[in-house]
Structure formats: C-alpha cells, structure tokens
Design an enzyme around this catalytic site. Structure first.
Site, PDB file in Angstrom:
ATOM      1  N   HIS A 103      -0.906   0.544  -9.595  1.00  0.00           N
ATOM      2  CA  HIS A 103      -1.744  -0.450  -8.604  1.00  0.00           C
ATOM      3  C   HIS A 103      -1.981  -1.780  -9.730  1.00  0.00           C
ATOM      4  O   HIS A 103      -3.486  -1.854 -10.172  1.00  0.00           O
ATOM      5  CB  HIS A 103      -2.912   0.061  -8.249  1.00  0.00           C
ATOM      6  N   ARG A 130       0.745  -1.563   0.160  1.00  0.00           N
ATOM      7  CA  ARG A 130      -0.100   0.133  -0.321  1.00  0.00           C
ATOM      8  C   ARG A 130       1.087   1.592  -0.240  1.00  0.00           C
ATOM      9  O   ARG A 130       2.071   1.255   0.830  1.00  0.00           O
ATOM     10  CB  ARG A 130      -1.016  -0.410   1.382  1.00  0.00           C
TER      11      ARG A 130
HETATM   12  P1  NDP Z   1      -1.882 -11.825   5.127  1.00  0.00           P
HETATM   13  O1  NDP Z   1      -2.927 -11.123   6.136  1.00  0.00           O
HETATM   14  O2  NDP Z   1      -2.015 -13.094   4.787  1.00  0.00           O
HETATM   15  O3  NDP Z   1      -0.087 -11.238   5.441  1.00  0.00           O
HETATM   16  C1  NDP Z   1       0.574 -10.189   6.771  1.00  0.00           C
HETATM   17  C2  NDP Z   1       1.366 -10.861   6.928  1.00  0.00           C
HETATM   18  O4  NDP Z   1       2.498  -9.048   7.554  1.00  0.00           O
HETATM   19  C3  NDP Z   1       1.759 -11.267   7.654  1.00  0.00           C
HETATM   20  O5  NDP Z   1       3.028 -12.536   8.011  1.00  0.00           O
HETATM   21  C4  NDP Z   1       2.047 -10.752   9.223  1.00  0.00           C
HETATM   22  O6  NDP Z   1       2.167 -11.254   9.983  1.00  0.00           O
HETATM   23  C5  NDP Z   1       2.549  -9.391   8.851  1.00  0.00           C
HETATM   24  N1  NDP Z   1       2.469  -8.268   9.543  1.00  0.00           N
HETATM   25  C6  NDP Z   1       0.852  -7.265   9.840  1.00  0.00           C
HETATM   26  N2  NDP Z   1       1.844  -6.514  10.275  1.00  0.00           N
HETATM   27  C7  NDP Z   1       2.667  -6.852  10.676  1.00  0.00           C
HETATM   28  C8  NDP Z   1       3.544  -6.139  11.534  1.00  0.00           C
HETATM   29  N3  NDP Z   1       3.474  -4.832  12.825  1.00  0.00           N
HETATM   30  N4  NDP Z   1       4.904  -6.180  12.036  1.00  0.00           N
HETATM   31  C9  NDP Z   1       5.672  -7.345  11.375  1.00  0.00           C
HETATM   32  N5  NDP Z   1       4.591  -8.179  10.294  1.00  0.00           N
HETATM   33  C10 NDP Z   1       3.317  -7.694  10.371  1.00  0.00           C
HETATM   34  O7  NDP Z   1      -1.289 -11.018   3.607  1.00  0.00           O
HETATM   35  P2  NDP Z   1      -1.573 -10.852   2.061  1.00  0.00           P
HETATM   36  O8  NDP Z   1       0.036 -11.613   1.931  1.00  0.00           O
HETATM   37  O9  NDP Z   1      -3.465 -11.675   1.693  1.00  0.00           O
HETATM   38  O10 NDP Z   1      -1.942  -9.245   1.891  1.00  0.00           O
HETATM   39  C11 NDP Z   1      -0.249  -7.843   2.074  1.00  0.00           C
HETATM   40  C12 NDP Z   1      -0.903  -7.301   1.420  1.00  0.00           C
HETATM   41  O11 NDP Z   1      -0.684  -6.678   0.173  1.00  0.00           O
HETATM   42  C13 NDP Z   1      -3.036  -6.650   1.584  1.00  0.00           C
HETATM   43  O12 NDP Z   1      -2.500  -5.941   2.557  1.00  0.00           O
HETATM   44  C14 NDP Z   1      -2.909  -5.439   0.569  1.00  0.00           C
HETATM   45  O13 NDP Z   1      -2.343  -4.534   0.940  1.00  0.00           O
HETATM   46  C15 NDP Z   1      -1.293  -5.368  -0.476  1.00  0.00           C
HETATM   47  N6  NDP Z   1      -1.981  -6.125  -1.557  1.00  0.00           N
HETATM   48  C16 NDP Z   1      -1.318  -5.550  -2.438  1.00  0.00           C
HETATM   49  C17 NDP Z   1      -2.144  -5.967  -4.275  1.00  0.00           C
HETATM   50  C18 NDP Z   1      -1.905  -5.011  -4.855  1.00  0.00           C
HETATM   51  O14 NDP Z   1      -2.289  -5.428  -6.618  1.00  0.00           O
HETATM   52  N7  NDP Z   1      -0.741  -4.271  -5.264  1.00  0.00           N
HETATM   53  C19 NDP Z   1      -2.612  -6.546  -4.122  1.00  0.00           C
HETATM   54  C20 NDP Z   1      -2.935  -7.493  -3.186  1.00  0.00           C
HETATM   55  C21 NDP Z   1      -2.971  -7.338  -2.001  1.00  0.00           C
HETATM   56  P3  NDP Z   1       1.612 -12.542  11.150  1.00  0.00           P
HETATM   57  O15 NDP Z   1       2.208 -13.769   9.849  1.00  0.00           O
HETATM   58  O16 NDP Z   1       2.832 -12.878  12.182  1.00  0.00           O
HETATM   59  O17 NDP Z   1       0.266 -12.594  11.435  1.00  0.00           O
HETATM   60  C1  OXD Z   2      -5.555  -6.129  -3.105  1.00  0.00           C
HETATM   61  C2  OXD Z   2      -5.690  -5.179  -4.127  1.00  0.00           C
HETATM   62  O1  OXD Z   2      -5.545  -5.645  -1.486  1.00  0.00           O
HETATM   63  O2  OXD Z   2      -6.148  -5.317  -5.255  1.00  0.00           O
HETATM   64  O3  OXD Z   2      -5.547  -6.981  -2.970  1.00  0.00           O
HETATM   65  O4  OXD Z   2      -4.840  -4.291  -3.372  1.00  0.00           O
END
Ligand code: NDP
Ligand code: OXD
Length: 314
Positions: free
Chosen positions: A277, A229
């Site tokens: 994006h 993001r």
């Molecule tokens: P998940 O919820 O599966 O994974 C999030 C990860 O971040 C977990 O490992 C979590 O740790 C870690 N995390 C969260 N907060 C912290 C913190 N404070 N300190 C350290 N680690 C932290 O999310 P996804 O993998 O499904 O998606 C990730 C992001 O990708 C989405 O939120 C979205 O913003 C972005 N995205 C972007 C897209 C694009 O087109 N650009 C498309 C799809 C997604 P833990 O495992 O310990 O909980």
């Molecule tokens: C998502 C995105 O969060 O498209 O899936 O950014």
C-alpha cells in the site's frame, strides 16, 4: 468578525501529532490541537483521519467538518455510525495523482518491456535480445475509474503511445482516451484491455469488481494492476486465473487485510507482484494545506472543496 479559536482532533499516529501541530501553526492556524490520547469529545470542531475507529466520529457532538487524509474515504463510510450530516472533505492533490500515475506506469512497463525476464537472463549471463516488447500503440490499457488519479494516469500513458481507454460511472470526454461508462458498458470495456488498472473508489457498487467472472471477460493473457483498494479484488480468484492462463499476472498494492498476512499465497506466486500500500502517500505539506484551508473556509462561511457525496460513496 472575530471567530472562536477552533479545536482540532488529529487521528494520526501519536508520534506524528507534534509535527502536525507544528506544521498547522506554521501555516498560520490558531487552534487548540489534540491527539487521540488527550481530548474532550464535546470540544472538537474538526477531525483529521484516514481510518477512524468505528463509532468515534459519532461521539463528537459539535463536529463541523471531517478531513480525510486519503483520497479514498471507504475507511470512514465503513463505520455504520458515520455522522452523515457532517461534511467529509477528501484529499485531492496533484503530487498524489502523479505518484499514483508513476506507480501505474512503472508496473505496466515492467511487464510491457519484459524486465523481470531480462533480470533473470542477466543472472544467467544470457543475451536475451529476442525479448522485444509488443508495439506500444497496439498495447491496450484500460483504466477502471477516470477520476482525479485515473485521468492523470491515462494521460501519461497516452503521451507514451499506449492505446488507452477508461471506465467511469458518468460519461467523460478526455482527449485521446476512449470512454466507456456505466455498468452496461463494463463487459465491452474489459474485452479490449491488455492491461487492466483499477483506480476506483471502494463503494458497494465496486466491491469485488475484480473477480473470476470479470477476469474471464478480459482477453486471454491480460495483466491486472490494482492500486485502489483491496476490497475491489476477490483475492481467492487471482491465482486460479493466472494458473489457467487467463491472466498473465497481477500487481497488487492493496489488500482486504493489511498488512497482507504472511500466510497469503499472493506473497509467493512468481507472477504476482505485491507492494505494501505504497503506490502514493499523502505528504504532510499538502495535507496540512487542505486542513488549514478547509477550516478557514468553514469559519468564513465559504463553500468547502472536494466534499464527498456520501450517498454516492466517493
Ligand atoms: P475520484 O473520486 O476522483 O474518481 C473515481 C472514479 O471512479 C470516477 O471516474 C468515477 O466515475 C469512477 N467510479 C466510481 N464508481 C463507479 C462505478 N460504480 N462505476 C463506474 N465508475 C465508477 O477518485 P480518485 O481518482 O481521487 O481516487 C481513486 C481511488 O484511488 C481512491 O478512492 C483510493 O481508493 C485509491 N488510492 C489509492 C492509493 C494507494 O496508495 N494505493 C493512494 C490514493 C488513492 P465518475 O467520474 O463518473 O464519477
Ligand atoms: C489514499 C490512500 O486513499 O493512501 O489516499 O490509499
């Protein structure tokens, strides 16, 4: 047991309501379906959206489940009036994770293999055979966020021979990937990243995590990729870090303001790659499946899957 026919509000672009309605009917969902221009708030049971207008969800008194079209739910939780008692189900999909991993790999390889410089050499008919990549096993990729998408990306990079580590909130045990967990381990994690890839959710804890201070913790000449993001990056800190040589460059898919305003210097900097994006897009088929399955589960009184922990923020 007979269940009442549910009413679904589709907060998707108006021109897409028709295809969504048809796809949900094809998936066997018998429901009243409305777009944003024609609904009675008190009739809505389920909502599907990506970034709902603030206050809208609170105005639906009988709302039972909210479905997020995206993996990231910051667009919902940014609403100060978000109804926290209603379950929020987020999109988790293998093809979405694979596309994200492809994006990460593509942008690492473009740099690792000096492809941009080779393109320039071709324009000058120059045989640039000295532009050899550093040994892959000596190239350290660090992934911020080892969740659904981070883990798929990390595994792909391990398979190709990169030395991969990941940072998460809680401890992980993923074969071949060194894990750093918790805020106290961030500095040690950053100190060993030649490539830093951000795949974190946007929460109060992760907002602005890519900034002048954290860039300075990376090895000099590290490369940053943000596909999570825009709010993760302090945009004003990127170009100064590149000009100082602290960063070799950056690839950014997401921005604080989208579309990225044409006045942003990020568009024009030769060491910044901007994409709109587009790292991964939620496809209609799997999105419809999530909603239809989720509604059926809810109607049968079964537990929902991929429910967001609202207090945690992801
Ligand atoms: P998940 O919820 O599966 O994974 C999030 C990860 O971040 C977990 O490992 C979590 O740790 C870690 N995390 C969260 N907060 C912290 C913190 N404070 N300190 C350290 N680690 C932290 O999310 P996804 O993998 O499904 O998606 C990730 C992001 O990708 C989405 O939120 C979205 O913003 C972005 N995205 C972007 C897209 C694009 O087109 N650009 C498309 C799809 C997604 P833990 O495992 O310990 O909980
Ligand atoms: C998502 C995105 O969060 O498209 O899936 O950014």
């Amino acid at each position: 047991m007979s269940v009442r026919k549910p009413t679904v509000l589709l907060l998707v672009p108006v021109y897409r309501v028709g295809e969504w309605t048809a796809a949900m009917a094809e998936a066997g969902l018998d429901a009243f379906v409305h777009g944003r221009d024609s609904y009675a708030p008190e009739s809505i049971d389920y909502v599907l959206s990506f970034r709902p207008p603030p206050g809208l969800l609170k105005s639906l008194p009988k709302l039972k489940v909210i479905f997020s079209l995206g993996a990231g739910v910051d667009g919902f939780l940014a609403d100060p009036e978000f109804p926290k008692h209603v379950p929020l189900v987020r999109f988790v999909d293998e093809s979405l994770s694979t596309e994200m991993a492809q994006y990460v790999l593509l942008h690492i390889l473009l740099v690792h293999r000096s492809q941009r410089a080779l393109d320039d050499a071709q324009k000058e008919s120059r045989w640039a055979q000295t532009m050899l990549p550093r040994r892959t096993q000596d190239t350290r990729v660090g992934i911020l966020g080892l969740g659904e998408i981070g883990t798929v990306s990390a595994r792909l990079l391990v398979e190709l021979g990169f030395s991969v580590s990941g940072w998460s909130r809680t401890r992980k045990n993923v074969q071949g990937i060194e894990n750093f967990s918790g805020a106290a381990a961030l500095e040690a994690f950053l100190a060993q990243c030649d490539f830093l890839v951000c795949l974190l959710p946007l929460t109060p804890d992760t907002r602005g995590i890519l900034n002048a201070k954290t860039f300075a913790m990376l090895p000099k000449g590290a490369y940053v990729i943000n596909a999570a993001r825009g709010g993760h990056v302090v945009e004003a800190d990127v170009i100064p870090a590149i000009e100082a040589g602290q960063l070799a460059g950056a690839t950014l898919d997401v921005f604080e303001t989208e579309p990225l305003p044409s006045s942003s210097p990020l568009w024009r900097h030769p060491k910044v790659t901007v994409t709109p994006h587009i790292a991964a897009i939620s496809e209609l088929g799997p999105s419809v499946k999530m909603v239809v399955e989720g509604i059926r589960r809810h109607q049968r009184g079964e537990p929902l899957i991929n429910v967001v922990d609202i207090a945690r923020g992801y």
